[in-house]
Design an enzyme around this catalytic site. Structure first.
Site, PDB file in Angstrom:
ATOM      1  N   ALA A  45       0.836  -1.206   0.000  1.00  0.00           N
ATOM      2  CA  ALA A  45       0.000   0.000   0.000  1.00  0.00           C
ATOM      3  C   ALA A  45       0.869   1.254   0.000  1.00  0.00           C
ATOM      4  O   ALA A  45       0.581   2.220  -0.714  1.00  0.00           O
ATOM      5  CB  ALA A  45      -0.943  -0.002   1.201  1.00  0.00           C
ATOM      6  N   GLU A  46       1.944   1.261   0.803  1.00  0.00           N
ATOM      7  CA  GLU A  46       2.875   2.386   0.801  1.00  0.00           C
ATOM      8  C   GLU A  46       4.301   1.916   1.033  1.00  0.00           C
ATOM      9  O   GLU A  46       4.537   0.912   1.722  1.00  0.00           O
ATOM     10  CB  GLU A  46       2.511   3.430   1.868  1.00  0.00           C
ATOM     11  CG  GLU A  46       1.420   4.384   1.465  1.00  0.00           C
ATOM     12  CD  GLU A  46       0.136   4.165   2.240  1.00  0.00           C
ATOM     13  OE1 GLU A  46      -0.855   4.818   1.902  1.00  0.00           O
ATOM     14  OE2 GLU A  46       0.138   3.339   3.165  1.00  0.00           O
ATOM     15  N   THR A  47       5.216   2.658   0.450  1.00  0.00           N
ATOM     16  CA  THR A  47       6.646   2.495   0.685  1.00  0.00           C
ATOM     17  C   THR A  47       7.205   3.847   1.105  1.00  0.00           C
ATOM     18  O   THR A  47       6.872   4.875   0.507  1.00  0.00           O
ATOM     19  CB  THR A  47       7.360   2.014  -0.592  1.00  0.00           C
ATOM     20  OG1 THR A  47       6.859   0.714  -0.948  1.00  0.00           O
ATOM     21  CG2 THR A  47       8.863   1.923  -0.375  1.00  0.00           C
ATOM     22  N   HIS A  76      -0.114   5.099   8.351  1.00  0.00           N
ATOM     23  CA  HIS A  76       0.616   3.872   8.694  1.00  0.00           C
ATOM     24  C   HIS A  76       2.095   3.972   8.337  1.00  0.00           C
ATOM     25  O   HIS A  76       2.940   3.451   9.074  1.00  0.00           O
ATOM     26  CB  HIS A  76      -0.115   2.639   8.127  1.00  0.00           C
ATOM     27  CG  HIS A  76       0.496   1.919   6.983  1.00  0.00           C
ATOM     28  ND1 HIS A  76       0.247   2.275   5.672  1.00  0.00           N
ATOM     29  CD2 HIS A  76       1.308   0.846   6.948  1.00  0.00           C
ATOM     30  CE1 HIS A  76       0.890   1.421   4.881  1.00  0.00           C
ATOM     31  NE2 HIS A  76       1.542   0.554   5.617  1.00  0.00           N
TER      32      HIS A  76
END
Length: 297
Positions: A45-47, A76
């Site tokens: 979802a995110e890096t 997050h």
């Protein structure tokens, strides 16, 4: 160049639950296109990319990417990176503060490393939630989420932002929210004023002691469904203010998310109300390290 990365599960105390996050350390020198390519490679979802801060009093500068786009702020990644940096600093420090520079502005965090590989963190919202753009109708929301009109319950859809604009759609019960799914009209209905990010919520919960059950869809960002969405929970404080009218004082809400995906997550939303107005809000939760390696970039 060989760069270290760490993955964590965030908004959980347990590995293989919560929301996975990749953190690339020592990212100075990477171009935006490089970071976007690496985020696509991780396909989470995110890096997060950790860089030297502009203000040396701060702990680090963060750039945050989904597989499809850069975000100015996300919850997050903030919690997970704060826990990782806290663990790297040493778990004998106790609870302490650090500031992370994000595109939205400086984000003040409190972090406590409980061991070498897990801990807790919370951050003060750098921007309080505000209404933004136009809401969709009940009928539009229901059709775009593969639901019936009467399954949109106890309120009307609204759009809020605490850094990332999000459509909030109240859903009648756990059965309806569990059946929700983006339909063909999803992007045209929710994407009129930017990326379609949609947060569904209801007052019934899977576990006792929690206050809201939620799901989040953002296929245009490369996120079919997100196990835990801190930026949406941050903006959700505005929804709580408008619908629940909490009295003056300190309030804490636990939002459960990711249960339909088999990745149960718990996000803690703290709210300070003074004179009938929201004056401060926090997002917090746990995180645990899952893997540690290197990437050539």
């Amino acid at each position: 160049m060989r760069r270290r990365f760490v993955t964590l599960d965030v908004f959980t105390k347990t590995r293989f639950a919560g929301n996975p996050l990749a953190v690339v350390l020592e990212s100075d020198g990477l171009e935006k296109a490089d970071m976007q390519a690496i985020a696509r490679e991780f396909n989470l979802a995110e890096t997060v990319f950790v860089m030297t801060p502009a203000d040396q009093r701060n702990r680090a500068m963060l750039r945050i990417f989904t597989p499809a786009a850069e975000l100015p702020f996300a919850g997050h990644p903030t919690v997970g990176t704060a826990v990782l940096l806290g663990c790297m600093s040493g778990y004998n420090l106790g609870a302490h503060e650090l500031v992370l520079e994000e595109t939205v502005g400086p984000v003040r965090c409190t972090v406590e490393a409980i061991g070498r590989e897990h801990g807790r963190a919370s951050f003060v919202l750098p921007r309080l939630p505000e209404r933004t753009g136009e809401s969709v109708t009940v009928q539009e929301a229901a059709a775009a989420l593969s639901l019936k009109d009467d399954e949109i319950g106890f309120g009307v859809p609204s759009r809020w932002s605490a850094g990332v604009p999000v459509h909030f759609v109240p859903v009648r019960d756990l059965d309806a929210i569990g059946r929700a799914s983006p339909a063909a009209s999803f992007e045209s209905v929710f994407g009129r004023e930017g990326r379609a990010v949609v947060y569904l919520y209801c007052g019934a919960t899977t576990e006792p002691g929690h206050h809201f059950h939620a799901r989040m869809f953002a296929p245009g960002l490369g996120i079919r469904e997100d196990p835990a969405t801190g930026a949406a929970a941050a903006a959700f404080a505005g929804v709580v203010m408008e619908t629940a009218h909490p009295v003056d004082g300190e309030h804490r809400f636990v939002i459960e998310q990711g249960y339909e995906m088999g990745r149960p997550s718990q996000i803690e939303l703290g709210m300070t109300i003074e004179g009938g107005a929201l004056t401060r809000a926090t997002i917090g939760g746990g995180a645990i390290i899952v893997s540690d390696g290197h990437i050539e970039a």
